[in-house]
Design an enzyme around this catalytic site. Structure first.
Site, mmCIF file in Angstrom:
data_model
loop_
_atom_site.group_PDB
_atom_site.id
_atom_site.type_symbol
_atom_site.label_atom_id
_atom_site.label_comp_id
_atom_site.label_asym_id
_atom_site.label_seq_id
_atom_site.Cartn_x
_atom_site.Cartn_y
_atom_site.Cartn_z
ATOM 1 N N CYS A 1 0.836 -1.195 0.000
ATOM 2 C CA CYS A 1 0.000 0.000 0.000
ATOM 3 C C CYS A 1 0.879 1.256 0.000
ATOM 4 O O CYS A 1 1.823 1.381 0.775
ATOM 5 C CB CYS A 1 -0.938 0.083 1.188
ATOM 6 S SG CYS A 1 -2.120 -1.248 1.272
ATOM 7 N N TRP B 1 -2.536 -2.812 -1.772
ATOM 8 C CA TRP B 1 -2.210 -4.234 -1.914
ATOM 9 C C TRP B 1 -3.130 -4.934 -0.933
ATOM 10 O O TRP B 1 -2.986 -4.762 0.278
ATOM 11 C CB TRP B 1 -0.743 -4.491 -1.580
ATOM 12 C CG TRP B 1 -0.315 -5.896 -1.881
ATOM 13 C CD1 TRP B 1 0.089 -6.403 -3.084
ATOM 14 C CD2 TRP B 1 -0.250 -6.996 -0.952
ATOM 15 N NE1 TRP B 1 0.387 -7.736 -2.962
ATOM 16 C CE2 TRP B 1 0.190 -8.123 -1.673
ATOM 17 C CE3 TRP B 1 -0.527 -7.130 0.410
ATOM 18 C CZ2 TRP B 1 0.362 -9.370 -1.080
ATOM 19 C CZ3 TRP B 1 -0.362 -8.367 1.005
ATOM 20 C CH2 TRP B 1 0.085 -9.480 0.265
ATOM 21 N N GLU C 1 8.737 -14.570 -10.722
ATOM 22 C CA GLU C 1 8.097 -13.277 -10.454
ATOM 23 C C GLU C 1 7.672 -12.567 -11.729
ATOM 24 O O GLU C 1 6.608 -11.971 -11.792
ATOM 25 C CB GLU C 1 9.093 -12.338 -9.761
ATOM 26 C CG GLU C 1 9.352 -12.611 -8.334
ATOM 27 C CD GLU C 1 10.227 -11.507 -7.754
ATOM 28 O OE1 GLU C 1 9.755 -10.790 -6.883
ATOM 29 O OE2 GLU C 1 11.398 -11.379 -8.179
HETATM 30 O O1 M6R Z 1 12.779 -4.717 0.802
HETATM 31 P P1 M6R Z 1 13.380 -6.060 1.077
HETATM 32 O O2 M6R Z 1 14.707 -6.242 0.490
HETATM 33 O O3 M6R Z 1 13.345 -6.408 2.552
HETATM 34 O O4 M6R Z 1 12.394 -7.091 0.365
HETATM 35 C C1 M6R Z 1 12.578 -8.464 0.494
HETATM 36 C C2 M6R Z 1 11.757 -9.229 -0.517
HETATM 37 O O5 M6R Z 1 10.393 -8.966 -0.329
HETATM 38 C C3 M6R Z 1 12.135 -8.873 -1.957
HETATM 39 O O6 M6R Z 1 13.483 -9.118 -2.209
HETATM 40 C C4 M6R Z 1 11.276 -9.697 -2.936
HETATM 41 O O7 M6R Z 1 11.616 -11.043 -2.862
HETATM 42 C C5 M6R Z 1 11.427 -9.178 -4.358
HETATM 43 N N1 M6R Z 1 10.158 -9.246 -4.998
HETATM 44 C C6 M6R Z 1 12.400 -9.946 -5.155
HETATM 45 O O8 M6R Z 1 12.475 -9.546 -6.477
#
Ligand code: M6R
Length: 634
Positions: free
Chosen positions: A2, A86, A510
């Site tokens: 969000c 979201w 993804e």
């Molecule tokens: O902001 P962050 O690095 O903590 O986020 C971690 C994961 O949510 C993030 O890397 C996610 O897996 C991505 N979609 C990967 O491309």
């Protein structure tokens, strides 16, 4: 999850624009455009105009709201709030979109997070005679806020003291994670916000002030930002920013200057943020290395606020992260253990807290997070601190919660990462984690200064080598386009190539919604090889033949094993490695580097592959389905 934006400007002088030059709706829509990466299930805006709340909201991407606004324009206004969602509680429908308007249409509320005690609160409010339109937890918070507001003495003051007080009292009753923003028809120049376990930043303008989930919500207007603490309420008007805690006691935020501007958050001529960010990678690595060592290779990490003596006694490192960041952590583990001889575990943040981990004051927690707001990682870091561990955050977002709540921070300087799938942050995280590893080795005397200097010299050459990979991307793009109908791809790697394989698989899942798995190549014969059938594509990350020979030859054997069973083998290998040619349908060469630095190069073709294949399938590579950039709920 969000995106939230709020605006309070100066009253219009001529009825068409505010004295500060901005219509609330323009500011809100620009902010939502930049924040849409945080969630794109629905979007909505509410402005205060002519003593009323005027609101539009629509399921789907921001474009749907834009069309709705064109068909049914909002009145001029100097105050408003906007939201891009979201979905958590309640599906992505018009009805569940924010804002939620209560108090006879006079109070508009938007929310990011999860109100964990929404069920008992809702029961209480239903008992009092309230009815609910949506399936969201947000509407419960909105109705509660309206109920408390009405119970307070009337106050029509411009600074909205009554709304602020109501927000403080409502926040005391809410549990879980929330950023709430509220605008009330009775307070046309005021937006009130509250935060607990969920991001919120204030933007300081000249005759106008802003609120955003992160600074990109207002970066077009100001780079002066204020980070808020936990459990704080902030009231903005055009001229004032007042911060309190939930009890109403005055509190302070930390002002800082954002070190990038609106241009850095644009696509720079690329069709998508994803492609732009893949091409930003040489700069992301270079910037992360910048200014962190002297001419003799002596590292100075000035954000390291943990006593050297404490770091010398560390006997275990636990790296906490999720998703791509966790794969960066897995790469870093090989380097940190090799250089520092400190046992290093890498754990998914959401698993860590629930297994009674062994953590004490000799444990160093290294969290990796691009956003600095990932709730699972934040909660894991908090838990570790409570157990006495020291915490270092490696983070790409200045002013975000995880670095703020850590004992030390090492910022990656990758610049804003907008595409939901992470690319440049991954390489910058590996780089920063390596710097941390070298720093610890220097401090604890595990490496000679000359050895550290050599690694830094190799690292310094990496940006140019990434640029070389990017310049020669046509072959991998052609292959990706030819594989648009593929339904499954397997990725194999060993040693540091293993997390690279998993990251390659995650990117493909993804972006292209293709079944993909990353395996340790040595694990293949323990089960996964059963997946191999005629034509199954297998992408193999091959280590340098100049490294430990056994590693290289073992991976070459693994390629032969899958090929013998019909796999279509695609190989990422080091320039000059002719030994793989005989066993591969396609070979992509990356420049020579050391084994530990190879992930900084080998990942890049895998990112390009996933991005190009997704585009060939006609997918939106910046906003893949069901995802959001910052996962701020558990
Ligand atoms: O902001 P962050 O690095 O903590 O986020 C971690 C994961 O949510 C993030 O890397 C996610 O897996 C991505 N979609 C990967 O491309």
């Amino acid at each position: 999850m969000c995106g939230i934006v709020g605006y309070a400007g100066t009253a219009p002088a001529n009825g068409t624009s505010t004295a500060a030059g901005h219509q609330a709706l323009d500011v809100l829509m620009e902010g939502l455009r930049r924040l849409e990466y945080r969630g794109y299930d629905s979007a909505g805006v509410a402005v205060v105009a002519n003593g009323e709340i005027a609101m539009r909201k629509k399921a789907g991407k921001l474009a749907n709201l834009t069309a709705e606004l064109a068909a049914s324009p909002l009145p001029d206004s100097m105050t408003g709030i906007g939201h891009t969602r979201w979905a958590t509680h309640g599906g992505p429908t018009d009805k569940n979109a924010h804002p939620h308007v209560v108090d006879d249409g006079r109070l508009a509320v938007i929310h990011n997070g999860i109100i964990e005690n929404y069920a008992p609160l809702k029961a209480e409010l239903v008992y009092q005679g309230h009815t609910f339109i949506s399936d969201t937890d947000t509407e419960v918070a909105a109705v509660l806020l309206g109920e408390i507001y009405r119970s307070l003495p009337a106050d029509e003051s411009a600074d909205g003291a009554r709304l602020t007080r109501a927000m403080q009292l409502a926040s005391q009753r809410l549990e879980g994670a929330f950023t709430l923003l509220a605008a009330h028809a009775a307070h046309p120049g005021t937006v009130v916000a509250s935060r607990r376990n969920s991001p919120l930043v204030v933007g300081l303008g000249d005759g106008e002030n802003f609120l955003g989930s992160d600074v990109s919500g207002f970066i077009d207007y100001t780079r002066r930002a204020v980070e808020l603490g936990q459990d704080q309420v902030v009231t903005i008007t055009a001229a004032t920013v007042a911060i309190t805690d939930f009890r109403g006691e005055p509190a302070e935020g930390r002002e800082y200057l954002v070190d990038w501007d609106a241009a850095a958050a644009e696509k720079d001529g690329f069709p998508s943020f994803m492609e732009k960010e893949i091409h930003d990678q040489p700069e992301a690595v270079a910037q992360t290395l910048l200014g962190r060592s002297d001419i003799d290779g002596k590292l100075t990490l000035d954000e390291m606020r943990i006593d050297a003596d404490v770091l010398k006694t560390v006997n275990k490192i636990i790296v906490l992260a999720c998703g791509t960041s966790a794969y960066a952590g897995q790469v870093a583990k090989y380097a940190i253990e090799h250089w520092c001889r400190i046992p290093t575990e890498v754990e998914l943040s959401h698993e860590f807290r629930y297994r009674d981990p062994i953590v004490d004051d000799k444990t160093l927690i290294v969290s990796l997070s691009q956003s600095g707001e990932t709730m699972d990682t934040l909660m894991a870091v908090r838990y570790a601190r409570e157990q006495g561990a020291k915490t270092v955050a490696i983070c790409n977002t200045n002013g975000s919660t995880i670095p703020r709540e850590s004992d030390a921070v090492l910022y990656t300087h990758a610049g804003p990462e907008i595409a939901v799938a992470s690319t440049k942050a991954f390489l910058a995280q590996i780089t920063a984690a390596y710097l941390l590893g070298l720093y610890l080795a220097q401090l604890r005397g595990n490496l000679f200064q000359g050895q550290i200097k050599d690694v830094l010299a190799d690292l310094a050459k990496v940006p140019a080598k990434i640029a070389q990979v990017l310049e020669n991307d046509q072959q991998i793009k052609d292959l990706a386009r030819s594989m648009a109908d593929t339904s499954s791809v397997l990725f194999l790697g060993r040693h540091v190539g293993f997390p690279v394989a998993m990251e390659g698989a995650l990117k493909l899942k993804e972006l292209a919604y293709i079944h993909a798995e990353g395996f340790a190549a040595g694990e293949l014969k323990h089960g996964p090889i059963a997946l191999i059938e005629e034509g199954q594509p297998v992408i193999v990350v091959v280590p340098s033949p100049r490294g430990r020979d056994s590693l290289h030859s073992k991976v070459v054997s693994n390629i032969q094993e899958v090929r013998a069973r019909g796999a279509k083998t695609i190989v990422i290998a080091e320039e000059g490695d002719e030994s793989v040619r005989a066993h591969a349908e396609h070979v992509f060469y990356i420049p020579e580097t050391t084994t530990l630095l190879a992930p900084l190069l080998a990942t890049v073709p895998l990112q390009i592959f996933a991005c190009e294949l997704a585009m060939a399938k006609g997918y939106d590579v910046d906003q893949p389905r069901n995802l959001a950039k910052s996962v701020t709920v558990e």
